[in-house]
Design a protein around this motif. Structure first.
Motif, PDB file in Angstrom:
ATOM      1  N   ALA A 205       0.885  -1.241  -0.058  1.00  0.00           N
ATOM      2  CA  ALA A 205      -0.115   0.039  -0.089  1.00  0.00           C
ATOM      3  C   ALA A 205       0.900   1.351   0.072  1.00  0.00           C
ATOM      4  O   ALA A 205       0.659   2.259  -0.606  1.00  0.00           O
ATOM      5  CB  ALA A 205      -0.958   0.004   1.045  1.00  0.00           C
ATOM      6  N   GLY A 206       1.835   1.220   0.908  1.00  0.00           N
ATOM      7  CA  GLY A 206       2.682   2.535   0.814  1.00  0.00           C
ATOM      8  C   GLY A 206       2.411   3.682   1.916  1.00  0.00           C
ATOM      9  O   GLY A 206       3.289   4.644   1.725  1.00  0.00           O
ATOM     10  N   PHE A 207       1.196   3.639   2.429  1.00  0.00           N
ATOM     11  CA  PHE A 207       1.126   4.716   3.423  1.00  0.00           C
ATOM     12  C   PHE A 207       1.781   4.475   4.590  1.00  0.00           C
ATOM     13  O   PHE A 207       2.195   3.367   4.923  1.00  0.00           O
ATOM     14  CB  PHE A 207      -0.372   4.556   3.863  1.00  0.00           C
ATOM     15  N   ASN A 208       2.202   5.520   5.386  1.00  0.00           N
ATOM     16  CA  ASN A 208       2.715   5.411   6.647  1.00  0.00           C
ATOM     17  C   ASN A 208       2.400   6.372   7.619  1.00  0.00           C
ATOM     18  O   ASN A 208       2.236   7.496   7.304  1.00  0.00           O
ATOM     19  CB  ASN A 208       4.291   5.430   6.369  1.00  0.00           C
ATOM     20  N   THR A 209       2.368   5.851   8.909  1.00  0.00           N
ATOM     21  CA  THR A 209       1.812   6.808   9.810  1.00  0.00           C
ATOM     22  C   THR A 209       2.836   6.795  10.747  1.00  0.00           C
ATOM     23  O   THR A 209       2.851   7.546  11.824  1.00  0.00           O
ATOM     24  CB  THR A 209       0.708   6.141  10.797  1.00  0.00           C
ATOM     25  N   VAL A 210       4.097   6.493  10.818  1.00  0.00           N
ATOM     26  CA  VAL A 210       5.275   6.558  11.111  1.00  0.00           C
ATOM     27  C   VAL A 210       6.513   7.068  10.437  1.00  0.00           C
ATOM     28  O   VAL A 210       6.283   6.758   9.159  1.00  0.00           O
ATOM     29  CB  VAL A 210       5.654   5.169  12.192  1.00  0.00           C
ATOM     30  N   ASP A 211       7.460   7.735  10.878  1.00  0.00           N
ATOM     31  CA  ASP A 211       8.590   8.030  10.006  1.00  0.00           C
ATOM     32  C   ASP A 211       9.430   6.814   9.747  1.00  0.00           C
ATOM     33  O   ASP A 211      10.004   6.169  10.724  1.00  0.00           O
ATOM     34  CB  ASP A 211       9.449   9.107  10.704  1.00  0.00           C
ATOM     35  N   ILE A 212       9.515   6.485   8.499  1.00  0.00           N
ATOM     36  CA  ILE A 212      10.183   5.266   8.136  1.00  0.00           C
ATOM     37  C   ILE A 212      11.696   5.200   8.376  1.00  0.00           C
ATOM     38  O   ILE A 212      12.255   4.401   8.718  1.00  0.00           O
ATOM     39  CB  ILE A 212       9.861   4.621   6.794  1.00  0.00           C
ATOM     40  N   GLY A 213      12.167   6.555   8.178  1.00  0.00           N
ATOM     41  CA  GLY A 213      13.673   6.784   8.435  1.00  0.00           C
ATOM     42  C   GLY A 213      14.022   6.493   9.728  1.00  0.00           C
ATOM     43  O   GLY A 213      15.319   6.322  10.254  1.00  0.00           O
ATOM     44  N   LEU A 214      13.189   6.579  10.844  1.00  0.00           N
ATOM     45  CA  LEU A 214      13.621   6.436  12.077  1.00  0.00           C
ATOM     46  C   LEU A 214      13.434   5.011  12.650  1.00  0.00           C
ATOM     47  O   LEU A 214      13.738   4.738  13.896  1.00  0.00           O
ATOM     48  CB  LEU A 214      12.688   7.348  13.032  1.00  0.00           C
ATOM     49  N   LEU A 215      12.819   4.130  11.856  1.00  0.00           N
ATOM     50  CA  LEU A 215      12.775   2.770  12.356  1.00  0.00           C
ATOM     51  C   LEU A 215      14.069   1.771  12.812  1.00  0.00           C
ATOM     52  O   LEU A 215      15.186   2.308  11.899  1.00  0.00           O
ATOM     53  CB  LEU A 215      11.962   1.969  11.306  1.00  0.00           C
ATOM     54  N   ALA A 216      14.342   0.913  13.411  1.00  0.00           N
ATOM     55  CA  ALA A 216      15.418   0.511  13.568  1.00  0.00           C
ATOM     56  C   ALA A 216      15.524  -0.495  12.452  1.00  0.00           C
ATOM     57  O   ALA A 216      14.832  -0.993  11.926  1.00  0.00           O
ATOM     58  CB  ALA A 216      15.332  -0.546  14.872  1.00  0.00           C
ATOM     59  N   ALA A 217      16.898  -1.069  12.255  1.00  0.00           N
ATOM     60  CA  ALA A 217      17.348  -1.939  11.298  1.00  0.00           C
ATOM     61  C   ALA A 217      16.492  -3.274  11.026  1.00  0.00           C
ATOM     62  O   ALA A 217      16.061  -3.681  10.066  1.00  0.00           O
ATOM     63  CB  ALA A 217      18.687  -2.322  11.395  1.00  0.00           C
ATOM     64  N   PRO A 218      16.315  -3.814  12.058  1.00  0.00           N
ATOM     65  CA  PRO A 218      15.370  -5.147  12.207  1.00  0.00           C
ATOM     66  C   PRO A 218      14.121  -4.980  11.680  1.00  0.00           C
ATOM     67  O   PRO A 218      13.479  -5.833  11.052  1.00  0.00           O
ATOM     68  CB  PRO A 218      15.311  -5.465  13.503  1.00  0.00           C
ATOM     69  N   THR A 219      13.280  -3.638  11.992  1.00  0.00           N
ATOM     70  CA  THR A 219      12.099  -3.459  11.526  1.00  0.00           C
ATOM     71  C   THR A 219      12.029  -3.181  10.143  1.00  0.00           C
ATOM     72  O   THR A 219      11.148  -3.748   9.355  1.00  0.00           O
ATOM     73  CB  THR A 219      11.580  -2.036  12.298  1.00  0.00           C
ATOM     74  N   LEU A 220      13.181  -2.655   9.360  1.00  0.00           N
ATOM     75  CA  LEU A 220      13.074  -2.229   8.084  1.00  0.00           C
ATOM     76  C   LEU A 220      13.304  -3.601   7.439  1.00  0.00           C
ATOM     77  O   LEU A 220      12.762  -3.680   6.216  1.00  0.00           O
ATOM     78  CB  LEU A 220      14.482  -1.259   7.691  1.00  0.00           C
ATOM     79  N   ILE A 221      14.205  -4.584   7.848  1.00  0.00           N
ATOM     80  CA  ILE A 221      14.440  -5.943   7.416  1.00  0.00           C
ATOM     81  C   ILE A 221      12.840  -6.505   7.213  1.00  0.00           C
ATOM     82  O   ILE A 221      12.718  -7.290   6.112  1.00  0.00           O
ATOM     83  CB  ILE A 221      15.384  -6.585   7.954  1.00  0.00           C
ATOM     84  N   LEU A 222      12.113  -6.315   8.299  1.00  0.00           N
ATOM     85  CA  LEU A 222      10.762  -7.114   8.440  1.00  0.00           C
ATOM     86  C   LEU A 222      10.019  -6.604   7.363  1.00  0.00           C
ATOM     87  O   LEU A 222       9.275  -7.235   6.553  1.00  0.00           O
ATOM     88  CB  LEU A 222      10.251  -6.817   9.485  1.00  0.00           C
ATOM     89  N   LEU A 223       9.990  -5.137   7.284  1.00  0.00           N
ATOM     90  CA  LEU A 223       9.214  -4.453   5.972  1.00  0.00           C
ATOM     91  C   LEU A 223       9.547  -4.961   4.494  1.00  0.00           C
ATOM     92  O   LEU A 223       8.725  -5.079   3.912  1.00  0.00           O
ATOM     93  CB  LEU A 223       9.200  -2.996   6.386  1.00  0.00           C
ATOM     94  N   ILE A 224      10.930  -5.217   4.623  1.00  0.00           N
ATOM     95  CA  ILE A 224      11.656  -5.595   3.262  1.00  0.00           C
ATOM     96  C   ILE A 224      10.689  -6.913   2.874  1.00  0.00           C
ATOM     97  O   ILE A 224      10.453  -7.262   1.873  1.00  0.00           O
ATOM     98  CB  ILE A 224      12.940  -5.664   3.303  1.00  0.00           C
ATOM     99  N   PHE A 225      10.899  -7.853   3.833  1.00  0.00           N
ATOM    100  CA  PHE A 225      10.380  -9.292   3.618  1.00  0.00           C
ATOM    101  C   PHE A 225       8.932  -8.960   3.335  1.00  0.00           C
ATOM    102  O   PHE A 225       8.203  -9.816   2.508  1.00  0.00           O
ATOM    103  CB  PHE A 225      10.880  -9.896   4.984  1.00  0.00           C
ATOM    104  N   LEU A 226       7.979  -8.518   4.111  1.00  0.00           N
ATOM    105  CA  LEU A 226       6.630  -8.163   4.045  1.00  0.00           C
ATOM    106  C   LEU A 226       6.308  -7.559   2.483  1.00  0.00           C
ATOM    107  O   LEU A 226       5.611  -8.060   1.592  1.00  0.00           O
ATOM    108  CB  LEU A 226       6.027  -7.249   4.937  1.00  0.00           C
ATOM    109  N   MET A 227       7.368  -6.594   2.019  1.00  0.00           N
ATOM    110  CA  MET A 227       7.058  -5.773   0.768  1.00  0.00           C
ATOM    111  C   MET A 227       7.426  -7.076  -0.536  1.00  0.00           C
ATOM    112  O   MET A 227       6.652  -6.897  -1.336  1.00  0.00           O
ATOM    113  CB  MET A 227       7.990  -4.656   0.673  1.00  0.00           C
ATOM    114  N   PHE A 228       8.452  -7.762  -0.194  1.00  0.00           N
ATOM    115  CA  PHE A 228       8.846  -8.689  -1.217  1.00  0.00           C
ATOM    116  C   PHE A 228       7.691  -9.472  -1.556  1.00  0.00           C
ATOM    117  O   PHE A 228       7.655 -10.197  -2.702  1.00  0.00           O
ATOM    118  CB  PHE A 228      10.055  -9.323  -0.855  1.00  0.00           C
ATOM    119  N   ILE A 229       6.937 -10.214  -0.325  1.00  0.00           N
ATOM    120  CA  ILE A 229       6.231 -11.090  -0.617  1.00  0.00           C
ATOM    121  C   ILE A 229       4.715 -10.569  -1.364  1.00  0.00           C
ATOM    122  O   ILE A 229       4.252 -10.855  -2.249  1.00  0.00           O
ATOM    123  CB  ILE A 229       5.510 -11.770   0.743  1.00  0.00           C
TER     124      ILE A 229
END
Length: 603
Positions: A435-459
């Protein structure tokens, strides 16, 4: 009455030899005049014209009105049953009558009927409403003529995959041309070409990555263009053309049925047209309901203008359902007043989930009870595809929500209550699946969270939806296929059904193409954008490929080569790597022989 019938019959007999030629000419002229008029109106909206130029546009519109009025009268004269023809086209007949009355009153009596009627009924700006109606009429006429012209697909021998690609190329080319017009942004000047092209591709591919803020840079007209691109890109311009053919002819040729079967993943040729009608019915119904709910729960109180408020509600409903991620708010859903509207976030999340399920799955879910009753078979259940999509989506959303919450509980969610933290975690888990909406600042997320989102985006989303990624069913087949091989089993099974190996091989091919495309993109981005970290570039590339639209905030700061890489990635991700491969490779001829088997070392 008998005398009138005889007169009408005598006229029809005399006119019959010229009927075919005249109607053929009117059909061709109608398309050209509608196109010219539509272009004139677009230029009128997109540029600040002088009084002389506006007069020219007005004359073009007047000429078009006279032409269509004349065309309608000629069609009545040529028709063997004119009264029946008028009844069948009563809406067009009413519009033609209004045009006729207004033209006669203006030219012969210098009396504006519409304006005086509005004054009598205390209706302000009745002329503006009538002009808007006329412009919508020309748009509808052009779309109908375009739909009729699309029947040429039956005679063109072109790969359906290649045609699918061409349709998107045409769409974002037109979108770029429109967004380049000065009136489409708040500056009143033509924007940078690359910014317009990037926005057009992102909207057409329902991605949501932006190089300029949608809410603050683009004007109402520009946002309207973006909204149309999202809708056309989400449902596919070929589908729109085919739907128009169905409205005008009630049937489509075998070639178009084949193309639609390929695009819609329909079970058969005959089912493609029925599925197309259901897709549009469900889409517009869900988007309309979503806009009403969003308006009544949020925009009704927040917006000063009813029209602007409902437009924002409709924009976000369409953007969410099509998994586009565009927002008319400055800074998106993190804007002041929006970032704390948590029930608003939940509604958007529900629209995203429905849109990501896929049209055939939505139909299966909504129609299963009816099919059970109609066929008197209470044991009928959801299709395997639907069950896989539902289970996979639920597991991914819930697991993503839990992991996001646990990782960020002492991070970006540290100052939030339990309810707010769970809502934010739920929303980011949902929106990461294309979807691509965000209610938090993606740039402030921790590295493990970004990896989690990459996994969800890839699927990504489910097959047949507007979402991207390799798709949930593909991931499930790969997972089960790998598990089956490890266990040493002969057959790949799910829900007491055996999955053919060719489907599993296709799933592995999709994943391989996806990984290859993403890897090449990351490599090129690391060459041209050395100032950003590998994790930031990987996140951006996966987001573009999966048509998600989430970003750590580096999109606008990319260099020209970096933006081009992201644009190409969005395009490849929307059409699908396999679709691109099928369009580029020639179909191989089947072989009647088989080489001897051999064994090679693996692992």
């Amino acid at each position: 009455m008998t005398l009138l019938n005889k007169i009408r019959e005598w006229i029809n007999i005399r006119l019959y030899p010229s009927k075919r030629g005249v109607l053929y000419f009117l059909r061709r002229a109608s398309f050209v005049i509608a196109l010219v008029t539509l272009c004139a109106l677009v230029i009128n909206y997109g540029y600040k014209l002088s009084a002389q130029e506006k007069t020219l546009v007005f004359k073009i519109v007047q000429f078009s009105l006279i032409f269509y009025l004349t065309k309608y009268i000629i069609k009545i004269i040529y028709d063997f049953h004119p009264i029946q023809f008028i009844k069948e086209t009563k809406i067009e007949a009413l519009l033609m009558l209004l045009i006729l009355i207004n033209l006669i009153s203006l030219y012969f009596f210098d009396f504006n009927v519409l304006k005086e009627t509005g004054n009598l009924l205390n209706i302000d700006n009745v002329d503006a409403f009538f002009n808007a109606g006329i412009q919508i009429y020309f748009l509808v006429v052009f779309l109908i003529e375009f739909g009729k012209a699309s029947s040429i697909l039956d005679t063109i021998k072109i790969n359906p995959s290649l045609l699918f690609i061409y349709s998107f190329l045409i769409l974002f080319t037109i979108g770029t041309a429109l967004l380049l017009m000065p009136e489409m942004n708040v500056t009143g000047k033509s924007p940078e070409f690359l910014d317009a092209l990037f926005t057009s591709i992102s909207a057409s591919c329902v991605t949501g990555l932006t190089v300029v803020d949608t809410g603050s840079f683009w004007s109402f007209k520009g946002q309207l263009v973006i909204l149309i691109l999202i809708q056309l890109g989400g449902l596919n311009i070929i589908s729109f053309a085919t739907l128009l053919v169905l409205f005008t002819r009630n049937n489509i040729g075998l070639r178009q049925q084949s193309i639609m079967q390929n695009n819609l993943l329909a079970d058969s040729l005959s089912s493609s047209s029925g599925l197309l009608k259901r897709i549009f019915t469900y889409t517009f119904t869900i988007e309309l309901i979503g806009s009403v709910v969003l308006f009544s729960t949020f925009y009704y109180q927040e917006s000063k203008s009813f029209i602007r408020g409902y437009f924002d509600a409709l924009f976000h409903s369409i953007s969410a359902f099509n998994n586009a991620g565009f927002s008319t708010h400055e800074n998106g859903l993190m804007a002041e007043g929006v970032s704390t509207a948590y029930w608003y976030h939940i509604i958007i999340g529900i629209l995203i989930i429905i849109g990501s399920l896929g049209f055939s799955n939505i139909y299966d879910i909504l129609s299963i009870k009816k099919r059970r009753l109609d066929e008197n078979k209470p044991w009928l259940s959801l299709k395997i595809d639907t069950r896989i999509s539902l289970y996979a989506s639920a597991i991914l959303i819930l697991s993503g929500m839990v992991v996001f919450f646990l990782v960020e509980r002492n991070g970006i969610l540290a100052d939030d209550s339990l309810f707010v933290g769970l809502v934010k975690s739920f929303f980011q888990s949902v929106t990461a699946r294309t979807a691509g909406f965000n209610t938090v600042d993606i740039g402030l997320l921790a590295a493990p969270t970004l990896i989690l989102l990459i996994f969800l985006m890839f699927i990504g989303a489910s097959p047949g939806s507007t979402g991207g990624g390799i798709k949930t069913n593909t991931f499930v087949l790969i997972f089960i296929g790998t598990y089956t091989i490890i266990k040493g089993r002969a057959n790949i099974e799910i829900f007491k059904r055996t999955i053919p190996y060719d489907l599993v091989m296709k799933a592995y091919s999709i994943m391989l193409f996806a990984i290859t495309t993403i890897s090449i993109g990351i490599f090129l981005l690391s060459v041209f954008e050395p100032e950003f970290s590998l994790l930031q570039l990987s996140f951006e590339q996966v987001s573009a490929f999966a048509t998600v639209g989430l970003s750590t905030g580096i999109t606008a700061e990319l260099s020209v080569p970096g933006k081009i890489i992201i644009m190409v990635t969005m395009f490849v991700g929307r059409i699908g790597p396999l679709t691109l491969a099928y369009s580029l490779l020639r179909e191989s001829k089947s072989k009647s022989y088989k080489y001897p088997e051999t064994r090679i070392m693996v692992g």
